[in-house]
Design an enzyme around this catalytic site. Structure first.
Site, PDB file in Angstrom:
ATOM      1  N   HIS A 184       2.787  -4.291 -22.359  1.00  0.00           N
ATOM      2  CA  HIS A 184       1.820  -3.869 -21.348  1.00  0.00           C
ATOM      3  C   HIS A 184       0.390  -4.113 -21.823  1.00  0.00           C
ATOM      4  O   HIS A 184      -0.488  -4.425 -21.015  1.00  0.00           O
ATOM      5  CB  HIS A 184       1.995  -2.374 -21.037  1.00  0.00           C
ATOM      6  CG  HIS A 184       2.782  -2.119 -19.791  1.00  0.00           C
ATOM      7  ND1 HIS A 184       2.410  -2.620 -18.569  1.00  0.00           N
ATOM      8  CD2 HIS A 184       3.918  -1.433 -19.569  1.00  0.00           C
ATOM      9  CE1 HIS A 184       3.266  -2.231 -17.642  1.00  0.00           C
ATOM     10  NE2 HIS A 184       4.207  -1.514 -18.233  1.00  0.00           N
ATOM     11  N   CYS A 473      11.237 -15.625 -14.288  1.00  0.00           N
ATOM     12  CA  CYS A 473      11.062 -14.178 -14.167  1.00  0.00           C
ATOM     13  C   CYS A 473      10.799 -13.516 -15.514  1.00  0.00           C
ATOM     14  O   CYS A 473      10.771 -12.297 -15.615  1.00  0.00           O
ATOM     15  CB  CYS A 473      12.267 -13.533 -13.497  1.00  0.00           C
ATOM     16  SG  CYS A 473      13.825 -13.772 -14.366  1.00  0.00           S
TER      17      CYS A 473
END
Length: 536
Positions: A184, A473
């Site tokens: 993140h 993805c």
């Protein structure tokens, strides 16, 4: 002394060093509370308080930061965590802070065992745990200190809620000792336009007033702390339609692992879902969820995407990603053992029940449903899965390309399925024999490695020849600098975490298809970060 890590967000800056506080120490297991019911009751109050604070912070910001804070608030409010902690208080007479610590530890262990994306979310649970424990103890939670002047932040790792709340006017750069290109921290740093280096061993021990950070080359140098900053990348803007400057369409989709992810992705403008990981429904289950339970859980995630394309991945579990109700035994090398679709070969009824639940959830929510299988290695495996999925009433069937053998035989696989999706996270670690969770080999897991991109090009070429779509993805899709190269290689859709959508969408608007193809030519040096890292 120059330190090297993995550059994940470009830019060169110099400024004073500020160390982010470490995690809270483990709470004590004693003394036992005098009133167990009252002690257990504190947990619900603390979780509600933390969720409210995070929700308030979310309302004060917008865009990527808001979606991340809303997701963290939803995690804090998750009744499963509170219920598990309350049970530990009542059954083992633990103080509430210790009970939360241990309950969160169980969730984190399950996520780490699940591997990949789920393993990376264990850091998010640790952040929520520390906030709840701090609320119970009446102390300030660890995290980013209040900044009064531009600084370089240094941490072991950063939680999404910390990163989402950063002020780009005060944070010159981010440097973490842990993490990787798919963390993140990496994704949000790019979204905020903040230079960042992750997996930088030794940075916590570096004692200097300042740091000079190069987020492109991945280098960190001691400095006198004088502020020097290159021009910042502008915060990206995107209108929710994935296309190049010449109008060429590239669908920009979301990766999801929960209903909170789905809400954030819909708010961020995702055109659909390129990867819905269904493991969340199984992680803490003592027995296989019933078809009805699965149907309801999947529908809650799919609901925000009614009328839009959604790709659901079937269960990705195995001895390297153990589930309590699915004993796999021990294997000498679990990452190369029975996992993903391979589990279903001996337990086809498990797959059939999940496919039935997925089909029903798709009908309930009105999405344009597709399903795909993980860890497919051969065309025969792909055909076996496709036949079972179609028998369950799912018309559009694909598979993940994350095993090198599948990439090399993509033409044969595309002959029996409707689409393929490259899972670059796992594909990279298999191609380079480099564990994606290990900081020492993080550079090998960077998504712009030439060997990986050549495999992507091979698969995309096979897709074009078959007239079938090829998506990405993995986190390679979330890199604005790399996205045009993937499109130039022939990729037709990109799926990523919600916070990366605007950055990728904005970057693609700046280039046309001819430029993308020129950037992906085999005779052209691949993205600048590769060359700089190799030269270093």
């Amino acid at each position: 002394m120059q330190l090297s890590g993995v550059g994940v967000s470009p830019g060169r800056v110099d400024g004073p060093r500020v160390l982010v506080a470490a995690d809270l120490p483990e709470p004590a297991s004693s003394p036992a509370p005098a009133n167990l019911e009252a002690e257990a009751g504190k947990i619900g109050q603390a979780t509600a308080s933390v969720a409210a604070v995070l929700s308030d912070r979310a309302r004060s910001v917008s865009g990527d930061a808001r979606s991340v804070l809303e997701t963290t608030a939803a995690m804090a409010a998750d009744p499963a965590l509170a219920a598990s902690a309350e049970k530990l208080v009542l059954e083992r007479s633990l103080p509430a802070p210790r009970a939360v610590w241990e309950a969160a530890g169980e969730f984190m262990a399950a996520l780490r065992a699940a591997g990949g994306y789920m393993a990376e979310r264990a850091r998010d649970v640790a952040d929520v745990r520390d906030r709840i424990v701090a609320a119970l103890l009446g102390v300030a939670p660890p995290g980013v200190p209040e900044l009064t002047s531009p600084s370089v932040l240094v941490a072991r790792d950063l939680a999404p809620a910390d990163t989402a709340g950063l002020d780009p006017n005060l944070v010159l750069a981010l440097v973490t000792a842990e993490g990787g290109p798919t963390s993140h921290t990496a994704i949000l740093a790019r979204a905020l336009g903040i230079p960042a280096v992750v997996a930088c061993a030794g940075v916590l021990e570096l004692d200097s007033p300042g740091l000079a950070v190069d987020g492109s080359a991945g280098t960190v140098l001691p400095s006198d702390g004088t502020v020097r900053a290159s021009a910042r990348t502008a915060r990206p803007k995107w209108d929710g339609v994935g296309r190049l400057a010449d109008g060429h369409r590239v669908k920009l989709l979301a990766n999801l692992g929960s209903a909170a992810d789905a809400t954030a992705a819909a708010a961020a403008g995702a055109e659909g879902v390129g990867l819905f990981r269904t493991e969340f429904c199984y992680l803490t289950a003592a027995s296989e969820p019933t078809e009805a339970e699965q149907r309801a859980a999947y529908a809650a995630v799919l609901a925000p995407f009614a009328g839009k394309p959604v790709v659901v991945r079937t269960l990705d579990a195995g001895s390297d990603k153990p589930l309590e109700f699915l004993p796999m035994g021990e294997e000498p090398n679990p990452a190369l053992g029975v996992r993903g679709l391979r589990v279903a070969f001996d337990r086809p009824e498990l797959l059939d029940r999940q496919l039935a639940a997925i089909a029903a959830a798709g009908a309930d929510t009105g999405v344009e449903l597709s399903v795909m299988a993980p860890m497919v290695a051969t065309a025969a495996e792909a055909e076996w899965f496709a036949s079972r999925a179609r028998a369950a009433g799912i018309a559009r069937v694909g598979v993940m390309i994350e095993v090198p053998a599948a990439a090399l035989c993509a033409d044969a696989i595309l002959a029996v399925v409707d689409f393929v999706s490259l899972g670059t996270n796992d594909l990279t670690q298999y191609v380079f024999a480099a564990d994606r969770q290990l900081g020492a080999v993080a550079a090998l897991n960077a998504p712009d490695q030439p060997a990986l991109l050549r495999l992507v090009g091979m698969v995309a070429e096979a897709g074009a020849a078959a007239g079938k779509p090829v998506g990405v993805c993995g986190e390679a899709a979330a890199d604005p600098a790399l996205a045009p190269v993937l499109v130039g290689l022939g990729v037709t859709s990109l799926s990523m975490n919600a916070v990366a959508l605007a950055g990728v969408g904005s970057a693609l608007r700046e280039v046309d298809l001819a430029t993308c193809r020129a950037g992906a030519r085999p005779d052209r040096p691949l993205p600048v970060r590769v060359a700089e890292r190799s030269a270093g």
